[in-house]
Design an enzyme around this catalytic site. Structure first.
Site, mmCIF file in Angstrom:
data_model
loop_
_atom_site.group_PDB
_atom_site.id
_atom_site.type_symbol
_atom_site.label_atom_id
_atom_site.label_comp_id
_atom_site.label_asym_id
_atom_site.label_seq_id
_atom_site.Cartn_x
_atom_site.Cartn_y
_atom_site.Cartn_z
ATOM 1 C CE LYS A 74 -12.547 -18.504 48.357
ATOM 2 N NZ LYS A 74 -13.204 -17.994 47.140
ATOM 3 N NE ARG A 134 -15.708 -11.884 50.708
ATOM 4 C CZ ARG A 134 -15.792 -12.660 51.779
ATOM 5 N NH1 ARG A 134 -16.190 -12.154 52.929
ATOM 6 N NH2 ARG A 134 -15.497 -13.945 51.699
ATOM 7 N NE ARG A 168 -17.589 -15.116 49.983
ATOM 8 C CZ ARG A 168 -18.527 -14.458 49.272
ATOM 9 N NH1 ARG A 168 -19.666 -15.050 48.946
ATOM 10 N NH2 ARG A 168 -18.322 -13.218 48.897
ATOM 11 C CD GLU A 179 -13.588 -29.722 50.226
ATOM 12 O OE1 GLU A 179 -13.755 -29.730 48.988
ATOM 13 O OE2 GLU A 179 -14.533 -29.644 51.029
ATOM 14 C CE LYS A 198 -9.049 -16.804 48.127
ATOM 15 N NZ LYS A 198 -10.116 -16.532 47.204
ATOM 16 C CB SER A 254 -7.378 -8.889 49.086
ATOM 17 O OG SER A 254 -8.392 -9.511 49.846
ATOM 18 C CE1 TYR A 280 -5.287 -8.975 44.154
ATOM 19 C CE2 TYR A 280 -4.776 -10.097 46.217
ATOM 20 C CZ TYR A 280 -5.645 -9.857 45.174
ATOM 21 O OH TYR A 280 -6.858 -10.493 45.131
HETATM 22 C C1 PBG Z 1 -14.484 -15.813 45.077
HETATM 23 C C2 PBG Z 1 -13.108 -15.335 45.387
HETATM 24 C C3 PBG Z 1 -12.713 -14.609 46.509
HETATM 25 C C4 PBG Z 1 -11.337 -14.380 46.359
HETATM 26 C C5 PBG Z 1 -10.951 -14.953 45.164
HETATM 27 N N1 PBG Z 1 -12.050 -15.556 44.590
HETATM 28 C C6 PBG Z 1 -13.504 -14.036 47.607
HETATM 29 C C7 PBG Z 1 -14.288 -14.832 48.534
HETATM 30 O O1 PBG Z 1 -14.252 -16.053 48.582
HETATM 31 O O2 PBG Z 1 -15.004 -14.199 49.291
HETATM 32 C C8 PBG Z 1 -10.507 -13.638 47.348
HETATM 33 C C9 PBG Z 1 -9.145 -13.215 46.884
HETATM 34 C C10 PBG Z 1 -8.473 -12.251 47.781
HETATM 35 O O3 PBG Z 1 -8.905 -11.966 48.908
HETATM 36 O O4 PBG Z 1 -7.441 -11.740 47.349
HETATM 37 N N2 PBG Z 1 -14.835 -15.540 43.757
#
Ligand code: PBG
Length: 319
Positions: free
Chosen positions: A186, A196, A209, A225, A240, A266, A305
């Site tokens: 990720k 968010r 992060r 990982e 991701k 997203s 989505y």
């Molecule tokens: C963390 C999480 C995130 C997403 C899924 N799980 C956000 C992040 O790491 O800041 C993002 C998914 C998306 O953008 O569609 N719980």
């Protein structure tokens, strides 16, 4: 003949629909930066999942948005927390008609917005996420989600050792058949912004992060990982986001034979919607092109989505 010889297909059963359920609202709430996606009430969530099951979608992944947040994200493991209630609702509604996944993290539940427990005051430059304290919380969440009826728990916080901690806790609680989909590779992407908004989470005091999510410059790190998560007991692994990381998906695919997921996140969805709304691209063509590309790179399942759009507009299969 094109259809006959096509190398890649997309099926509704390959798709996982991310769904948000928010505590304490009377009506579904639109999310401005995610057109067509809403924060569900418990009732509207049930109806949505029943529809998705009827359309042949493979799975849903649930994200809870609690009414109150705290330092440890305790709502994430409260048996009466919104995600646990929603998992049980969905399970009661659709039985085994689709797979019920639960995102396993605390950023939706912490008042500081990080994916883990902090070792100092939020916003202080000397404060870090306490990896090992966070593992204890993740273990409790996993058991709560499995108790509620989740088929799959999906740790998304990128803490080191999270899969081992969760596997141990699940097995200890008798949930030996609950599967783990690890968000293994990720990246610290700029493409999570609309998510968010969807879960009302912002990092207090700014910050990012990068202490736990990956640098987008790296591919080999993703393999490290993935290997670590598989050694710890992951059943499926994830890359991701998806489209900017198709090379990473292909590299992971070449290395592992477990089911591989990719999350079309997203921001990827939002970019598509925005360009299409301006008439600059054809939504349906580009959406199908993108989903096919993610599958062509090697993903077995795609969190997107676009799941409902795909099933309603394209059908159960792209070919
Ligand atoms: C963390 C999480 C995130 C997403 C899924 N799980 C956000 C992040 O790491 O800041 C993002 C998914 C998306 O953008 O569609 N719980």
């Amino acid at each position: 003949m094109r259809r006959l010889v096509a190398e890649t297909t997309v099926h509704a059963s390959d798709l996982v629909a991310p769904l948000f359920v928010r505590e304490g609202i009377g009506e579904p709430q639109p999310i401005a930066s995610l057109p067509g996606v809403v924060q569900h009430t418990r009732d509207s969530l049930r109806a949505e999942v029943a529809d998705l099951a009827g359309l042949g979608i493979g799975a849903v992944i649930l994200f809870g948005v609690p009414a109150a947040k705290d330092a440890t994200g305790s709502g994430a493991f409260d048996p009466a927390g919104i995600a646990q209630l929603a998992i049980a609702d969905v399970r009661a509604e659709v039985g085994d008609a689709l797979v019920v996944m639960a995102d396993l993290c605390v950023d939706e539940y912490t008042d500081h917005g990080h994916c883990g427990i902090l070792d100092g005051p939020p916003g202080d430059p000397a404060t870090s996420v306490d990896n090992d304290a966070t593992l204890d919380v993740y273990a409790r969440i996993a058991v709560a989600q499995a108790d509620a009826g989740a088929d799959v728990v999906a740790p998304s916080g990128m803490m080191d050792g999270q899969v081992a901690a969760i596997r141990g806790a699940l097995d200890g609680a008798g949930h030996t058949s609950t599967a783990i989909l690890a968000y293994s590779a990720k990246y610290a992407s700029g493409q999570y912004g609309p998510f968010r908004d969807a879960v009302d989470c912002a990092i207090v005091g700014g910050g990012d992060r990068t202490a736990y999510q990956q640098d987008w410059a790296n591919t080999r790190e993703a393999l490290v990982e993935v290997r670590a998560d598989l050694e710890q007991g992951a059943d499926m692994v994830m890359v991701k986001p998806a489209l900017a990381y198709l090379d990473v998906i292909a590299a992971v695919r070449a290395e592992v034979d477990v089911p591989l997921a990719a999350y079309h996140v997203s921001g990827e969805y939002a970019m598509l919607q925005a360009a299409a709304a301006n008439g600059w691209i054809d939504h349906d063509v580009v959406a199908l092109e993108h989903l096919t590309a993610i599958r062509r790179a090697g993903a077995d399942l795609v969190l997107t989505y676009l799941a409902r759009w795909f099933a309603e507009t394209v059908g159960r299969s792209s070919r």
